[in-house]
Scaffold this active site. Structure first.
Site, short mmCIF file in Angstrom:
data_model
loop_
_atom_site.label_atom_id
_atom_site.label_comp_id
_atom_site.label_asym_id
_atom_site.label_seq_id
_atom_site.Cartn_x
_atom_site.Cartn_y
_atom_site.Cartn_z
N LYS A 146 0.83 -1.21 0.00
CA LYS A 146 0.00 0.00 0.00
C LYS A 146 0.86 1.26 0.00
CE LYS A 146 -3.98 -2.25 2.26
NZ LYS A 146 -4.95 -2.18 3.39
N TYR A 169 -12.31 -2.85 -3.65
CA TYR A 169 -12.87 -2.86 -2.29
C TYR A 169 -14.40 -2.83 -2.32
CZ TYR A 169 -8.35 -2.49 0.12
OH TYR A 169 -7.10 -2.74 0.63
N PHE A 190 -15.26 3.19 7.19
CA PHE A 190 -13.87 3.47 6.80
C PHE A 190 -13.67 3.50 5.28
CE2 PHE A 190 -14.22 -1.15 7.53
CZ PHE A 190 -13.70 -1.66 6.33
N ARG A 204 -1.58 -14.51 3.94
CA ARG A 204 -2.36 -13.86 5.01
C ARG A 204 -1.67 -14.02 6.35
NH1 ARG A 204 -6.79 -10.49 3.82
NH2 ARG A 204 -7.65 -11.08 5.84
N THR A 233 -5.40 -7.58 10.63
CA THR A 233 -5.69 -6.36 9.87
C THR A 233 -5.12 -5.11 10.53
OG1 THR A 233 -7.72 -7.32 8.98
CG2 THR A 233 -7.57 -4.93 8.97
N ARG A 243 2.59 -6.76 9.20
CA ARG A 243 1.88 -5.67 9.85
C ARG A 243 2.32 -5.50 11.30
NH1 ARG A 243 -3.98 -7.41 7.31
NH2 ARG A 243 -4.08 -5.90 5.59
N ASN A 289 -2.10 0.09 7.02
CA ASN A 289 -1.59 -1.21 7.50
C ASN A 289 -0.76 -1.94 6.44
OD1 ASN A 289 -3.63 -1.89 5.78
ND2 ASN A 289 -4.75 -3.16 7.23
N HIS A 329 -2.07 -5.43 1.36
CA HIS A 329 -3.31 -6.17 1.08
C HIS A 329 -2.94 -7.56 0.58
CE1 HIS A 329 -7.16 -7.40 -0.65
NE2 HIS A 329 -6.44 -7.84 -1.67
N GLU A 375 -9.24 -10.43 -8.07
CA GLU A 375 -8.29 -9.32 -7.85
C GLU A 375 -7.10 -9.39 -8.83
OE1 GLU A 375 -7.37 -9.76 -3.71
OE2 GLU A 375 -9.37 -9.13 -3.07
P1 IDP Z 1 -7.78 -7.06 5.41
O1 IDP Z 1 -6.99 -6.03 4.62
O2 IDP Z 1 -6.99 -7.61 6.56
O3 IDP Z 1 -8.38 -8.14 4.55
P2 IDP Z 1 -10.46 -5.89 5.58
O4 IDP Z 1 -11.39 -6.08 6.71
O5 IDP Z 1 -10.75 -6.57 4.27
O6 IDP Z 1 -8.98 -6.26 6.10
O7 IDP Z 1 -10.35 -4.31 5.33
C1 IDP Z 1 -9.75 -3.78 4.18
C2 IDP Z 1 -8.87 -2.62 4.58
O8 IDP Z 1 -9.70 -1.55 5.07
C3 IDP Z 1 -7.90 -2.90 5.73
O9 IDP Z 1 -6.71 -3.53 5.30
C4 IDP Z 1 -7.66 -1.52 6.29
O10 IDP Z 1 -6.73 -0.79 5.48
C5 IDP Z 1 -9.03 -0.88 6.13
N1 IDP Z 1 -9.85 -1.03 7.34
C6 IDP Z 1 -10.57 -2.11 7.71
N2 IDP Z 1 -11.22 -1.91 8.88
C7 IDP Z 1 -10.91 -0.64 9.23
C8 IDP Z 1 -11.29 0.17 10.36
O11 IDP Z 1 -12.04 -0.23 11.25
N3 IDP Z 1 -10.75 1.43 10.41
C9 IDP Z 1 -9.92 1.90 9.44
N4 IDP Z 1 -9.54 1.18 8.36
C10 IDP Z 1 -10.03 -0.08 8.26
MG MG Z 2 -9.89 -8.07 3.09
#
Ligand code: IDP
Ligand code: MG
Length: 156
Positions: free
Chosen positions: A9, A49, A57, A85, A91, A102, A112, A115, A126
């Site tokens: 990212k 997304y 968010f 993963r 996350t 992370r 974070n 992805h 994707e």
């Molecule tokens: P992942 O990237 O671990 O699969 P997802 O739940 O798919 O997590 O969320 C996608 C992305 O959205 C996360 O990697 C993060 O950058 C952002 N994100 C998810 N939940 C939150 C939140 O509660 N606050 C801020 N950003 C979030």
């Molecule tokens: Mg995800």
């Protein structure tokens, strides 16, 4: 063999972590079969997304992902999607375990770093969003027989 779509990212690229993060995948024994640096358009971010549209968010996430270049990778191996993963960690940077990408490189929950596809269907979807025909390269690693036990005719 599975292939996962990985995105380094904007925060990872801006912080000069491209090499160290790619090394995590190489060190593990996974194979890089696609790689490029690019700027994600708002349209592509929205497609990528789409499952998060409407969440609190979401707007910030799209702004973040389009704010600066990213590096996209296609990463291959037996069980590569789940392995990636695990290497990424939880996350939220604040919760991710030390030893994970992370967990080792960040503290933020939204910035974070990385992805990774969360299953075979999302990986296929994707990869098609980010890599055009011919951009994922089939190549034979000279070390394959030392990364995997191939003596039984398949990678173990
Ligand atoms: P992942 O990237 O671990 O699969 P997802 O739940 O798919 O997590 O969320 C996608 C992305 O959205 C996360 O990697 C993060 O950058 C952002 N994100 C998810 N939940 C939150 C939140 O509660 N606050 C801020 N950003 C979030
Ligand atoms: Mg995800």
């Amino acid at each position: 063999m599975e292939t996962s779509l990985i995105i380094l990212k904007p925060d990872a690229v801006q912080r000069g972590l491209i090499g160290r993060i790619i090394s995590r995948f190489e060190d593990k024994g996974l194979q890089i079969v696609g790689a490029k640096i690019m700027r994600i358009s708002p349209e592509l971010a929205a497609q990528h997304y789409k499952d998060h549209i409407g969440k609190g968010f979401y707007d910030g996430l799209v702004r973040f992902m389009t704010s600066s270049p990213v590096v996209v990778l296609a990463v291959r191996g037996v069980g590569a999607i789940a392995i990636c993963r695990k290497l990424m960690g939880a996350t939220f940077g604040s919760k991710a375990e030390p030893g994970t990408i992370r967990g080792d490189f960040g503290v933020s929950n939204s910035f974070n770093l990385i992805h990774g596809s969360d299953g075979p269907e999302s990986a296929e979807r994707e990869l098609a969003l980010f890599f055009g025909p011919g951009e994922v390269i089939e190549w034979k690693r000279a070390t394959e027989g030392w990364v995997y036990d191939l003596s039984g005719g398949k990678a173990e």
